[in-house]
Structures are given as structure tokens and as C-alpha cells.
Scaffold this motif. Sequence first.
Motif, PDB file in Angstrom:
ATOM      1  N   GLU A   1      93.576  54.037   8.909  1.00 31.20           N
ATOM      2  CA  GLU A   1      93.404  52.940   9.853  1.00 31.20           C
ATOM      3  C   GLU A   1      93.556  51.608   9.123  1.00 31.20           C
ATOM      4  OE1 GLU A   1      92.241  50.853  13.483  1.00 31.20           O
ATOM      5  OE2 GLU A   1      93.274  52.719  12.949  1.00 31.20           O
ATOM      6  N   PRO A   2      94.477  50.745   9.560  1.00 30.04           N
ATOM      7  CA  PRO A   2      94.665  49.453   8.889  1.00 30.04           C
ATOM      8  C   PRO A   2      93.649  48.415   9.353  1.00 30.04           C
ATOM      9  CG  PRO A   2      96.289  49.716  10.620  1.00 30.04           C
ATOM     10  CD  PRO A   2      95.478  50.984  10.610  1.00 30.04           C
ATOM     11  N   GLY A   3      93.378  47.443   8.468  1.00 31.60           N
ATOM     12  CA  GLY A   3      92.489  46.348   8.831  1.00 31.60           C
ATOM     13  C   GLY A   3      93.217  45.240   9.565  1.00 31.60           C
ATOM     14  N   VAL A   4      94.477  45.020   9.188  1.00 32.10           N
ATOM     15  CA  VAL A   4      95.346  44.060   9.866  1.00 32.10           C
ATOM     16  C   VAL A   4      96.684  44.743  10.070  1.00 32.10           C
ATOM     17  CG1 VAL A   4      94.215  42.043   8.854  1.00 32.10           C
ATOM     18  CG2 VAL A   4      96.188  43.067   7.692  1.00 32.10           C
ATOM     19  N   ASP A   5      97.537  44.128  10.886  1.00 28.32           N
ATOM     20  CA  ASP A   5      98.857  44.698  11.086  1.00 28.32           C
ATOM     21  C   ASP A   5      99.551  44.822   9.725  1.00 28.32           C
ATOM     22  OD1 ASP A   5     101.873  44.582  11.541  1.00 28.32           O
ATOM     23  OD2 ASP A   5     101.159  44.781  13.597  1.00 28.32           O
ATOM     24  N   PRO A   6      99.926  46.027   9.318  1.00 29.20           N
ATOM     25  CA  PRO A   6     100.396  46.233   7.949  1.00 29.20           C
ATOM     26  C   PRO A   6     101.740  45.598   7.626  1.00 29.20           C
ATOM     27  CG  PRO A   6     100.588  48.255   9.223  1.00 29.20           C
ATOM     28  CD  PRO A   6      99.847  47.291  10.073  1.00 29.20           C
ATOM     29  N   GLU A   7     102.510  45.214   8.622  1.00 29.60           N
ATOM     30  CA  GLU A   7     103.796  44.577   8.337  1.00 29.60           C
ATOM     31  C   GLU A   7     103.781  43.086   8.652  1.00 29.60           C
ATOM     32  OE1 GLU A   7     107.396  46.465   9.223  1.00 29.60           O
ATOM     33  OE2 GLU A   7     106.694  48.460   8.671  1.00 29.60           O
ATOM     34  N   ARG A   8     103.101  42.693   9.702  1.00 26.39           N
ATOM     35  CA  ARG A   8     103.066  41.280  10.069  1.00 26.39           C
ATOM     36  C   ARG A   8     101.942  40.529   9.368  1.00 26.39           C
ATOM     37  NH1 ARG A   8     102.473  40.847  16.191  1.00 26.39           N
ATOM     38  NH2 ARG A   8     102.599  38.629  15.640  1.00 26.39           N
ATOM     39  N   GLY A   9     100.930  41.248   8.924  1.00 23.72           N
ATOM     40  CA  GLY A   9      99.827  40.611   8.225  1.00 23.72           C
ATOM     41  C   GLY A   9      98.894  39.820   9.115  1.00 23.72           C
ATOM     42  N   VAL A  10      98.965  39.997  10.412  1.00 27.61           N
ATOM     43  CA  VAL A  10      98.085  39.285  11.341  1.00 27.61           C
ATOM     44  C   VAL A  10      97.023  40.246  11.856  1.00 27.61           C
ATOM     45  CG1 VAL A  10      99.911  37.692  12.028  1.00 27.61           C
ATOM     46  CG2 VAL A  10      99.572  39.808  13.333  1.00 27.61           C
ATOM     47  N   PRO A  11      95.883  39.727  12.318  1.00 29.57           N
ATOM     48  CA  PRO A  11      94.838  40.618  12.844  1.00 29.57           C
ATOM     49  C   PRO A  11      95.261  41.258  14.162  1.00 29.57           C
ATOM     50  CG  PRO A  11      94.239  38.331  13.185  1.00 29.57           C
ATOM     51  CD  PRO A  11      95.460  38.312  12.326  1.00 29.57           C
ATOM     52  N   TYR A  12      94.650  42.386  14.458  1.00 31.14           N
ATOM     53  CA  TYR A  12      94.831  43.006  15.760  1.00 31.14           C
ATOM     54  C   TYR A  12      93.980  42.264  16.785  1.00 31.14           C
ATOM     55  CZ  TYR A  12      97.040  46.912  13.343  1.00 31.14           C
ATOM     56  OH  TYR A  12      97.872  47.690  12.589  1.00 31.14           O
TER      57      TYR A  12
ATOM     58  N   TYR B   1      98.513  37.337  16.687  1.00 29.95           N
ATOM     59  CA  TYR B   1      97.827  38.617  16.757  1.00 29.95           C
ATOM     60  C   TYR B   1      98.834  39.743  17.008  1.00 29.95           C
ATOM     61  CZ  TYR B   1      93.594  35.817  17.291  1.00 29.95           C
ATOM     62  OH  TYR B   1      92.586  34.921  17.100  1.00 29.95           O
ATOM     63  N   SER B   2      98.450  40.933  16.608  1.00 29.75           N
ATOM     64  CA  SER B   2      99.198  42.140  16.960  1.00 29.75           C
ATOM     65  C   SER B   2      98.520  42.743  18.185  1.00 29.75           C
ATOM     66  CB  SER B   2      99.178  43.130  15.786  1.00 29.75           C
ATOM     67  OG  SER B   2      99.919  44.289  16.084  1.00 29.75           O
ATOM     68  N   ILE B   3      99.208  42.708  19.322  1.00 28.83           N
ATOM     69  CA  ILE B   3      98.596  43.084  20.595  1.00 28.83           C
ATOM     70  C   ILE B   3      99.200  44.403  21.075  1.00 28.83           C
ATOM     71  CG2 ILE B   3      98.071  42.335  22.937  1.00 28.83           C
ATOM     72  CD1 ILE B   3      98.512  39.465  22.062  1.00 28.83           C
ATOM     73  N   ASN B   4      98.381  45.424  21.152  1.00 25.63           N
ATOM     74  CA  ASN B   4      98.833  46.755  21.536  1.00 25.63           C
ATOM     75  C   ASN B   4      97.772  47.458  22.374  1.00 25.63           C
ATOM     76  OD1 ASN B   4     101.228  46.971  19.439  1.00 25.63           O
ATOM     77  ND2 ASN B   4      99.440  46.357  18.244  1.00 25.63           N
ATOM     78  N   SER B   5      98.210  48.526  23.038  1.00 22.79           N
ATOM     79  CA  SER B   5      97.289  49.466  23.669  1.00 22.79           C
ATOM     80  C   SER B   5      97.239  50.723  22.801  1.00 22.79           C
ATOM     81  CB  SER B   5      97.762  49.828  25.079  1.00 22.79           C
ATOM     82  OG  SER B   5      97.774  48.699  25.915  1.00 22.79           O
ATOM     83  N   TYR B   6      96.140  51.489  22.903  1.00 25.24           N
ATOM     84  CA  TYR B   6      95.936  52.612  21.993  1.00 25.24           C
ATOM     85  C   TYR B   6      95.434  53.840  22.742  1.00 25.24           C
ATOM     86  CZ  TYR B   6      96.157  48.810  18.634  1.00 25.24           C
ATOM     87  OH  TYR B   6      96.566  47.721  17.922  1.00 25.24           O
TER      88      TYR B   6
END
Length: 741
Positions: A379-390, A589-594
Motif C-alpha cells: 500500500e503506497p503512502g502517496v501516488d507512487p508516480e505523481r508524488g501527490v497525496p491520495y 491529488y490522486s483521485i480514485n475509487s477503490y
Amino acid sequence: MIGEPVNRVDGPLKATGRAAYAYEHWEAGQPLYGFIVGATIGKGRITRIGTESAESTPGVHLVLTHLNAPEQGPRDESAIFEYWCAQPVLTGPDIHHFGEPVALVVAETLEQARDAAARVEVEYSAGRGRFDFAEYEDEVYIPKVVNAGLPTDTEVGDFDAGFDSAEVRVDQLYTTPYELSLPIEPNACLAEPRGEELVLYVSCQIVNAAQASVAGTLRMDPERVHVVAPFVGGGFGSKLGIHSETILAAMAARTLRRPVKVALTRQQVFQLVGMRPMSSQRVRLGAARDGRLTAIAHDVTMHTNPDIEYAEQTAATTRSLYAAPHRLTSHRLTALDLPRGTDVRAPGEAPGMLAVESAMDELADALGMDPVELRIRNEPGVDPERGVPYSDRHLVDCLREGARRFGWEDRPAAPASVREGRWLVGYGMSAAIRGHFQGPTAVRVRLEPDGTAVVRSDMTDIGTGTYTILTQVAAEGLGLPPERVRIELGRSELPTSWGSGGSWGATNSCTAAHRACIALRAKLLEAACGDTRSPLHGLDPAGAVLADGGVRIGEVSEDVGAIVARCSEEMEAEGRVRYMADDPHYSDYSINSYGAHFAEVGVDADTAEIRLRRMLGVFSVGRVFNPKTTRSQLIGGMVWGVGAALEEEAVVDPRSGAFVNRDLAGYLVPVHADITDVDAVVLDSFDGKANVLGAKGVGELGVCGSGAAVVNAVFNATGVRVRDFPVTIEKVLPGLPPMAA
């Protein structure tokens, strides 16, 4: 009202047959009927086309071919989204794929048109077409961008070094087939000319795109093209843009000055509305012995039409799903003389997660680790490619709650180790993620003197419940009972939206409606408190409560209708949502549904027949507008995933480029006998970065990863790993363990 399991407000119309779909409109009077003649070769040129026999058939009014079709506008390749582009047909003798329209026959009845269509004589000079994906898979090129404007390739760290130094590695190739949307309502259009105006009753997902596309094709002023689509019988991507049936109906109607109806047959749908590209996906995972990923790569090659490029964003989801310091994703295209690729049911995520989540299961097996624990560990703490928080990520919660509810602790530890009579039993799981999108949308809300509210937008309802959730939002926002809210959708004269698709329709339209209601409340209170004739005159509107159709401030109240009736101006307001590229939340932010999927399957020990026994999905989608319609959407998506895992596959004849199984007898989809115990659970959440209502897309999340859960369960049951999807009997049977023979 928001969050209540309200029954569909349009349910009675649909149940009694009063909801008119594109082919069922009769406002134009008695129409003529058109039938499309398709090419019987996959590549080449028309050398002769004879229409005399067809034209002399009783009832025939017109035979359109490339020889007499009106001049049409070209596609605008600079357009950001191709749904708004012109879609010219019958433009010349060249044949680009099997089934391409070569003529339209228009007659008094459908039977006459179909009979005459069989009398059109077409001679061809066939060329050597490129139809076999495997044959040309190595002849690739790099697209500039992939679908949704996402970058073609991404790279973080040093993948080669990270992968080579990993203690445990998975390096596998997965293939997914051509798939189609296949909504219940085939693509259809009734075109009615009214002088210089053109009215189109059409089955489409985005009204504004249909209007622009037709106008561009026919070289018309868009204001003279009127699109009507109050009810759409499913779309799943196939109706985001309009297709040949709409353009041909419009051309014939304008030529004859008569209304013309054209609907695709189910067989024509296979050839004329596009499909999910076939893909070959190489997934490489490198991990330490403790399961932590050190490197992840997802390289995709897929088919595209040489004239209309489409690059599905198949590797894009991998960019945000798991933590790993060294990362690589890429997309490559192979041009084939087949119908163009297009958006189909969670484009990109569905085929991409089928491969990646299968690979994660392979990694868990290689590590001897529980697949749920492996995902939690990465589980990543921030978006692993963009470097922004979820913005709001609850994937781990979905994994843990799903495992608890499903009874994951009973999963067979070793593949092919549990047998119940003739059945080998296995469990499988996968994670789910889908990006959340936002597009420009406007909704206008007006209060009437009788105390009712009218909500207007060109937004469509493709069976997902738009009428219902907009009713809920407006009822709550204005303090009205639901029966005093009327929703008007699907007409080009109404405020413009981004339509239904990409799981963005509900959040876009509801957010815009919510904003309109806020503005309208302010106008209503200003009118009441500033009117000497109102009992609310002079009171502080800050303490106002709108409920039960009235406005109350302290102990004083007045009916909404009475306030509106005294106003000299219309009491209305418009709410808007802007494009996500203009919203800083989408860059910050990285905005997604899960979600998380769990499946149990039984595999016949002798025949390798696969049966789904039960399935559970646990999801985090922000705030839920309507639990009943949300659960329905999610379960529908999960069923799609079962189809992708076990059944769906359009097969191309490598000699002609035709689909061999171009009907629902040969192209298999899940039926009731295939689907037993399926449930979807939604966790409480609120994502304020997604929008003011805190809600995110639902419709396509259910299919993301669900197929992989089924595939992984088959492996757990049998020990047979299938990487060429769908997983069918002939692929499992040879590998069944000897004990099962």
C-alpha cells in the motif's frame, strides 16, 4: 434524500412500456425505414455497385452509395475527444474493414428495405488485409497519448536495475481478446427533417457530442441539429459517439424530406460500433522475500485501426495501484484492418487489471504469501508516480472487510487441495481501482408557481438511475418531496453536460444540480424576506429551513409555491462543473475509487467446467447518492468481470476480418444460470476533493479487477494458470492434476 434507497422514479414508465427509446418515437409520423448494406470483404475497393434491382423493388425510395451520397465534412483530428468529430460514411470506394457500410436502402417498410438491400450488387477488388493480431504484433508504433489524454509511457527510478536485483520475480505475458459493449438496445436513430432543421431521436450517451458530430459531418449549423435522447437502453461506451446508422438516417431524411429510421441488427453491431482492442500485456514484478515490491512494469501492445487511432489506457491503472520505487509503463499499437477500437466497459482498467492482478496472484504464490497480505504490504503512502497525496483512499479497508465477510481464512492454502465430490474448489481475490473523472456540466433548476421544481440538463440516463438521483439531490436541496420534482433530460436544447460515460455522469450532474439548488435557495429566500406581502418579510434568511415544500424561519412559514407565484421573474438558477484539468484538486491529488473482489469457484474434476459459486465486492466510492442503484451498478460490473474471465471473446476470421461469432449465440456473456450468489458492499466515505458532494464514480468500478478474482480462484482450485483470457475448458483441462483424472 441523498443517500436514501429510493426506487427509480422512471421505473413505472419503463415497466409499462411508456419510456420511448430511439427507435420507438412516433412524433414525426409514419417514417421510412433504412437498412445498411455492409462490405463482404475486409480490405480492398468497390469496382462496381449495381443498385437497379434494389431501386425497382416495391416500396424503395432511395439507395445511397458513395456514388450519390452528399458531401460530408472531414474528421477533425485535433479534437481532444473524438466523440465530437465528424463521422463521414460512404465517402469513396475504399473498404477499410469487413461490414463497413457500402449502401443504405430506404423503403416504406423494414421488410422491403431489408429485401431490397439483399439485391444491391457489389463487386470488389480485394486486397491483402492485416487481420491477425499475432502475425503483426511485432510491428508496433508509439501513440502520442493514450485514451483520456494520459501519457503513453511513464518511468520512475531504474526498472531494469530494480527488477534484476529483486529476490523474487514474475515475468509473464497475458492476452485479452476483442470484446464488445453489446447493450440491450442496438444503436438506432430516427431522423426527422423540419425545413432547414434536423431532429434526431438517437440512442447516445453524450447529447452534445452527437449534435456536434452530426453537424460536422453534414456541414450544418449545430443550432439546427436537435438531438432527443430521453431514454437510452444501455451504452457501455458504444454510444459515447454516434455511428453510421445516425449519419445515414440523417442523410437519407434530408435527401427525401421524410423521416427515416435506421437501426443496426445485432450482427451489424459487432462490425460497426467498435470494440475493445485485443491486447498483449507483459507484466513484470520484482519483490523482496517479505513481499515488498521493488519493481513493477506493465507493457501493453494492442490493435488499432490504421485510419482512426485508439489507444486504450490499459497500463494506466498500474501507475497508482501499488508502491514500488522502480516503475515502468508503456503502450504500443499494431495497425490492423479491423473496426476501430473504442471505449468498452471500464476502458483500460478492465483488461489492465485482469493482467496485473493475475500477476500479483502469481507473485503471492511464488512467495508463499497470502494474496490479501501481499497487497496490503504494498500500500503506497502517496501516488507512487505523481508524488501527490491520495484524496481519499480506503483500499486496505476494502481488502480487510472483504476478507472478513467472505471468510477468506478458509481459503485452500495449496492449489488443487480441496475437493467436494466431483468439484475442485478454490478461492481468488483481487484489488480494484478506477480513476475519477470530471467534465464540464451544466444543470438548470426552476421553481414553478405550483411549488414544483424542474431540473433540466442534456444529461442522459442509460439505465443507471440519473432521473432518480437528480430527483434526490433537488428534493434535498430545495426541501421538496420527491413527487414535486420533475427531471427533464436528453435534449440538445437543455444545458450542456458531459453525458453518461466513464462513471462521471452521476457526480457531474448531481454536483451541478446541487450548486443550482444552492443558488436557487438564495434567490427564493431573498424574494420572500424582501417581499412585504410575505409572512417572512424582514426575517433573517440565515435561519431558514426548507422542508416539506415550504420555507420556515423560526415559527413563521410559507409555501414555496406562494413565494414563486408572486415573483415577476422566473425563479431559476444554473449550476456548473468545470473540466478536471481546470480544477486544482485534480492536479494536487490522486483521485480514485477503490474496491476488493473475492470469488469462490468450482471446477469439474473431469470436464474442467467452471462454475462461479459466490462472489463479494467491497468498495469505497465516497458518498453514495442511492444505495439501491449503486449496489445494482456494482453487481452489474462484477458480472461483466465474470464474463471477461470465463466467456467473452470475439473471434476474427483471419481470412476476411469478419467476426465469426457475431451474435449472442456465439459471443457468450453471463446469463442467470452462470451467476448465483453475488453481493456488493459499500463502505461509508466522503471525498471532498472529488466534489462538494464527496461522491465518486461507481458504474465501472465493479468490473475493475473482478475478472482477476475469478481467474485466481480457478488457479487455486486446479493449480492451472491460464494467461490467455478468457479461461475456458480447453485451456484448463490438459493441466488438471492427475488425482482429478
